[in-house]
Design an enzyme around this catalytic site. Structure first.
Site, PDB file in Angstrom:
ATOM      1  N   HIS A 101      20.816 -22.370 -17.693  1.00 27.70           N
ATOM      2  CA  HIS A 101      21.099 -22.231 -16.256  1.00 27.70           C
ATOM      3  C   HIS A 101      19.870 -22.569 -15.421  1.00 27.70           C
ATOM      4  CE1 HIS A 101      24.806 -19.369 -16.747  1.00 27.70           C
ATOM      5  NE2 HIS A 101      25.069 -20.626 -16.997  1.00 27.70           N
ATOM      6  N   ARG A 133      47.153 -11.921  -4.156  1.00 25.46           N
ATOM      7  CA  ARG A 133      46.562 -10.869  -5.013  1.00 25.46           C
ATOM      8  C   ARG A 133      46.860 -11.058  -6.502  1.00 25.46           C
ATOM      9  NH1 ARG A 133      48.374  -7.759  -0.595  1.00 25.46           N
ATOM     10  NH2 ARG A 133      46.667  -7.449   0.858  1.00 25.46           N
ATOM     11  N   ARG A 178      29.820  -9.222 -25.408  1.00 19.91           N
ATOM     12  CA  ARG A 178      30.228 -10.565 -24.950  1.00 19.91           C
ATOM     13  C   ARG A 178      29.042 -11.415 -24.496  1.00 19.91           C
ATOM     14  NH1 ARG A 178      35.455 -12.462 -21.319  1.00 19.91           N
ATOM     15  NH2 ARG A 178      34.767 -14.617 -21.096  1.00 19.91           N
ATOM     16  N   HIS A 186      22.151 -20.006 -22.706  1.00 19.66           N
ATOM     17  CA  HIS A 186      22.595 -20.208 -21.323  1.00 19.66           C
ATOM     18  C   HIS A 186      21.553 -19.761 -20.289  1.00 19.66           C
ATOM     19  CE1 HIS A 186      26.328 -20.949 -23.364  1.00 19.66           C
ATOM     20  NE2 HIS A 186      27.001 -21.109 -22.251  1.00 19.66           N
ATOM     21  N   LYS A 231      37.018 -15.654 -17.769  1.00 17.56           N
ATOM     22  CA  LYS A 231      35.974 -15.736 -16.733  1.00 17.56           C
ATOM     23  C   LYS A 231      36.355 -16.859 -15.784  1.00 17.56           C
ATOM     24  CE  LYS A 231      31.792 -14.013 -18.941  1.00 17.56           C
ATOM     25  NZ  LYS A 231      30.427 -14.373 -19.392  1.00 17.56           N
ATOM     26  N   LYS A 284      35.392 -16.602 -30.435  1.00 18.78           N
ATOM     27  CA  LYS A 284      35.414 -16.141 -29.044  1.00 18.78           C
ATOM     28  C   LYS A 284      36.482 -15.056 -28.864  1.00 18.78           C
ATOM     29  CE  LYS A 284      34.937 -17.121 -24.270  1.00 18.78           C
ATOM     30  NZ  LYS A 284      34.550 -18.000 -23.201  1.00 18.78           N
ATOM     31  N   ASN A 314      26.456 -16.148 -24.481  1.00 19.48           N
ATOM     32  CA  ASN A 314      25.575 -16.877 -23.566  1.00 19.48           C
ATOM     33  C   ASN A 314      24.283 -17.335 -24.249  1.00 19.48           C
ATOM     34  OD1 ASN A 314      27.221 -16.711 -21.232  1.00 19.48           O
ATOM     35  ND2 ASN A 314      26.663 -14.557 -21.057  1.00 19.48           N
ATOM     36  N   HIS A 334      26.412 -29.303 -18.159  1.00 21.88           N
ATOM     37  CA  HIS A 334      26.244 -27.902 -18.562  1.00 21.88           C
ATOM     38  C   HIS A 334      25.926 -27.806 -20.064  1.00 21.88           C
ATOM     39  CE1 HIS A 334      26.999 -23.576 -18.743  1.00 21.88           C
ATOM     40  NE2 HIS A 334      27.876 -23.792 -19.696  1.00 21.88           N
ATOM     41  N   GLU A 370      28.542 -25.988 -27.235  1.00 20.47           N
ATOM     42  CA  GLU A 370      29.212 -24.675 -27.263  1.00 20.47           C
ATOM     43  C   GLU A 370      29.812 -24.392 -28.645  1.00 20.47           C
ATOM     44  OE1 GLU A 370      28.756 -22.686 -24.760  1.00 20.47           O
ATOM     45  OE2 GLU A 370      28.765 -23.814 -22.869  1.00 20.47           O
ATOM     46  N   GLU A 415      32.328  -7.992 -20.539  1.00 22.14           N
ATOM     47  CA  GLU A 415      30.901  -8.155 -20.827  1.00 22.14           C
ATOM     48  C   GLU A 415      30.090  -6.894 -20.547  1.00 22.14           C
ATOM     49  OE1 GLU A 415      29.500 -12.181 -20.296  1.00 22.14           O
ATOM     50  OE2 GLU A 415      27.489 -11.431 -19.878  1.00 22.14           O
TER      51      GLU A 415
HETATM   52  P1  NAD Z   1      34.007 -30.649 -16.285  1.00 27.85           P
HETATM   53  O1  NAD Z   1      35.139 -29.796 -15.997  1.00 27.85           O
HETATM   54  O2  NAD Z   1      33.166 -31.123 -15.144  1.00 27.85           O
HETATM   55  O3  NAD Z   1      34.518 -31.923 -17.098  1.00 27.85           O
HETATM   56  C1  NAD Z   1      33.593 -32.894 -17.491  1.00 27.85           C
HETATM   57  C2  NAD Z   1      33.996 -34.298 -17.024  1.00 27.85           C
HETATM   58  O4  NAD Z   1      35.009 -34.799 -17.892  1.00 27.85           O
HETATM   59  C3  NAD Z   1      34.572 -34.350 -15.630  1.00 27.85           C
HETATM   60  O5  NAD Z   1      34.171 -35.528 -14.996  1.00 27.85           O
HETATM   61  C4  NAD Z   1      36.077 -34.380 -15.894  1.00 27.85           C
HETATM   62  O6  NAD Z   1      36.809 -34.944 -14.836  1.00 27.85           O
HETATM   63  C5  NAD Z   1      36.125 -35.235 -17.128  1.00 27.85           C
HETATM   64  N1  NAD Z   1      37.280 -35.042 -17.984  1.00 27.85           N
HETATM   65  C6  NAD Z   1      37.897 -33.880 -18.285  1.00 27.85           C
HETATM   66  N2  NAD Z   1      38.816 -34.066 -19.228  1.00 27.85           N
HETATM   67  C7  NAD Z   1      38.817 -35.390 -19.503  1.00 27.85           C
HETATM   68  C8  NAD Z   1      39.536 -36.204 -20.416  1.00 27.85           C
HETATM   69  N3  NAD Z   1      40.407 -35.676 -21.288  1.00 27.85           N
HETATM   70  N4  NAD Z   1      39.297 -37.529 -20.441  1.00 27.85           N
HETATM   71  C9  NAD Z   1      38.348 -38.087 -19.609  1.00 27.85           C
HETATM   72  N5  NAD Z   1      37.607 -37.361 -18.753  1.00 27.85           N
HETATM   73  C10 NAD Z   1      37.841 -36.029 -18.711  1.00 27.85           C
HETATM   74  O7  NAD Z   1      32.987 -29.957 -17.313  1.00 27.85           O
HETATM   75  P2  NAD Z   1      33.203 -29.037 -18.602  1.00 27.85           P
HETATM   76  O8  NAD Z   1      32.053 -29.325 -19.476  1.00 27.85           O
HETATM   77  O9  NAD Z   1      34.556 -29.121 -19.152  1.00 27.85           O
HETATM   78  O10 NAD Z   1      33.040 -27.562 -18.018  1.00 27.85           O
HETATM   79  C11 NAD Z   1      31.832 -27.127 -17.436  1.00 27.85           C
HETATM   80  C12 NAD Z   1      32.136 -25.981 -16.533  1.00 27.85           C
HETATM   81  O11 NAD Z   1      32.674 -24.919 -17.298  1.00 27.85           O
HETATM   82  C13 NAD Z   1      30.932 -25.419 -15.816  1.00 27.85           C
HETATM   83  O12 NAD Z   1      31.252 -25.224 -14.464  1.00 27.85           O
HETATM   84  C14 NAD Z   1      30.672 -24.104 -16.501  1.00 27.85           C
HETATM   85  O13 NAD Z   1      30.093 -23.151 -15.651  1.00 27.85           O
HETATM   86  C15 NAD Z   1      32.052 -23.706 -16.912  1.00 27.85           C
HETATM   87  N6  NAD Z   1      32.110 -22.793 -18.047  1.00 27.85           N
HETATM   88  C16 NAD Z   1      32.880 -21.689 -17.916  1.00 27.85           C
HETATM   89  C17 NAD Z   1      32.996 -20.812 -18.963  1.00 27.85           C
HETATM   90  C18 NAD Z   1      33.912 -19.636 -18.862  1.00 27.85           C
HETATM   91  O14 NAD Z   1      33.893 -18.788 -19.742  1.00 27.85           O
HETATM   92  N7  NAD Z   1      34.724 -19.560 -17.843  1.00 27.85           N
HETATM   93  C19 NAD Z   1      32.328 -21.066 -20.169  1.00 27.85           C
HETATM   94  C20 NAD Z   1      31.544 -22.214 -20.276  1.00 27.85           C
HETATM   95  C21 NAD Z   1      31.447 -23.072 -19.197  1.00 27.85           C
HETATM   96  N1  GLY Z   2      31.028 -18.520 -22.018  1.00 27.63           N
HETATM   97  C1  GLY Z   2      30.640 -17.157 -22.070  1.00 27.63           C
HETATM   98  C2  GLY Z   2      31.772 -16.201 -21.962  1.00 27.63           C
HETATM   99  O1  GLY Z   2      32.916 -16.554 -21.867  1.00 27.63           O
HETATM  100  O2  GLY Z   2      31.541 -15.031 -21.962  1.00 27.63           O
END
Ligand code: NAD
Ligand code: GLY
Length: 369
Positions: free
Chosen positions: A256, A125, A245, A252, A147, A231, A249, A269, A189, A241
């Site tokens: 998406h 939890r 907030r 996005h 998030k 942010k 997006n 992404h 971003e 949100e």
């Molecule tokens: P990811 O986590 O898939 O990383 C991208 C690639 O880079 C992967 O292959 C990873 O293994 C590699 N990698 C990571 N760090 C590395 C490094 N230092 N050196 C070499 N390779 C490395 O993708 P991302 O773009 O970081 O994140 C995308 C995800 O984030 C999506 O799932 C999206 O929905 C999510 N997201 C979440 C929020 C939120 O607010 N929580 C906001 C935006 C995006």
């Molecule tokens: N990436 C959008 C949010 O964190 O709200």
């Protein structure tokens, strides 16, 4: 202009407030992890790409603080942001008899961060977790704001929780090993914060886009800092949100649709968000909110970041119709009516619906024939 390489900001959320530390060499420094909640065990969650690069250094830095430091290595990729992979984190916690004080460390990009946060929100939890983002996208966006979640076959990020980390540690050195396409994806971003919140930052990004693409550490330090500041301001006002907030997006909703329409993992992404911002800018223009010069300016910047500005064809017979259908299951849609984040003059965002004919026209203008 030079910027100091060490910054500390705060996300102000009352008793859930936490710092974001930005700098070089943070991950390997035991001092970075002082003052976290006391626990006997830590679990580093990483993936098969990032763990070999950075887990040994993080393990060593955590050892002075925890009697045992465990590691779980997930398969890499958006396609693995699912229940099955999430369960590997719970397996590791239970197999190592981790108690309810165990601290989780998310070492990786947004995929690892979102899944680790969700695991932390639900294991016994709720246990504390720390974000150690290693992609530009994760440093400027996903690690900040709480998030967390996973994808469902019917929709991206559809299962999750708001759950804030104890700390975010952005080590700029990790960006040196990122593939170039991932730097570009992170820049999408970064760019988004300009049009929605800060025209001065937009000017700065335009002036430094080549340095950012080339990973100039001074430029990256400023980009990560200013993105996190914006942010932090937004999340501090609207954590869950309720309204404001949603401006984060920008791009996005269209993005998406691209990701879902092509299948997750085909476009990154950030690439989908970059192209989505172009579509959203065109829709803003169609509604009379910005002029054509602004749309061209934003499109040029997104292209200069190495991102696609032409959308993929998702359906040869009714491409715009396919985009619309996919956008109707977006989380911001209300009773099937799509709510778009649009630019209401440079530096200001708004949320609103739009006639299907205008949305179709914006998509058609941006999609490859
Ligand atoms: P990811 O986590 O898939 O990383 C991208 C690639 O880079 C992967 O292959 C990873 O293994 C590699 N990698 C990571 N760090 C590395 C490094 N230092 N050196 C070499 N390779 C490395 O993708 P991302 O773009 O970081 O994140 C995308 C995800 O984030 C999506 O799932 C999206 O929905 C999510 N997201 C979440 C929020 C939120 O607010 N929580 C906001 C935006 C995006
Ligand atoms: N990436 C959008 C949010 O964190 O709200």
């Amino acid at each position: 202009m030079t910027f100091p390489l060490l910054h500390s900001l705060t996300i102000a959320l009352g008793e859930r407030s936490y710092p974001i530390q930005i700098g070089s060499g943070l991950l390997a420094d035991a001092a970075s992890f002082a003052g976290l909640p006391k626990a006997s065990a830590a679990l580093i969650v990483s993936n098969s790409t990032v763990a070999p690069l950075y887990a040994p250094a993080l393990q060593t830095a955590l050892q002075p603080h925890y009697a045992s430091v465990h590691l779980v290595v997930l398969p890499d990729g958006e396609a693995h942001k699912d229940w099955q992979t999430l369960n590997l984190i719970f397996d590791a916690l239970l197999q190592n008899n981790c108690d309810r004080k165990t601290v989780l460390f998310a070492l990786g990009g947004g995929v690892v961060g979102d899944m680790t946060g969700f695991a932390a929100a639900s294991y016994m939890r709720g246990v504390p977790f720390v974000q150690v983002p290693t992609t530009l996208l994760a440093q400027v966006d996903s690690s900040v704001g709480g998030k967390t979640g996973i994808n469902h076959p019917l929709g991206k990020n559809m299962v999750g929780a708001f759950y804030q980390p104890q700390r975010v540690l952005c080590d700029l050195d990790t960006l040196k090993t990122l593939p170039a396409s991932e730097v570009s994806a992170g820049l999408a971003e970064v760019i988004k914060y300009g049009p929605i919140a800060d025209t001065t930052f937009l000017d700065w990004i335009e002036a430094h886009i080549d340095a950012l693409v080339a990973r100039d550490v001074q430029a990256l330090a400023h980009a990560v800092r200013r993105s996190c500041e914006i942010k932090a301001q937004v999340v501090s006002q609207d954590e869950r949100e309720g309204g404001l907030r949603a401006i984060l997006n920008f791009g996005h909703t269209f993005g998406h649709a691209i990701e879902a329409g092509l299948g997750y993992g085909d476009w990154l992404h950030g690439e989908a968000v970059g192209c989505g911002m172009v579509m959203a800018a065109h829709l803003s223009q169609a509604l009379g909110l910005v002029d054509a010069a602004f749309v061209q300016r934003l499109t040029r910047l997104i292209a200069a970041a190495g991102l696609p500005v032409r959308g993929p064809m998702l359906d040869a017979s009714d491409n715009a119709g396919r985009y619309l259908a996919l956008m109707r299951v977006d989380k911001k849609a209300e009773a099937g009516a799509i709510r778009f984040v649009l630019i209401d003059g440079p530096g200001r965002a708004c949320m609103r619906g739009a006639e299907d004919t205008l949305v179709r026209a914006a998509i058609d203008r941006c999609c490859a024939a």
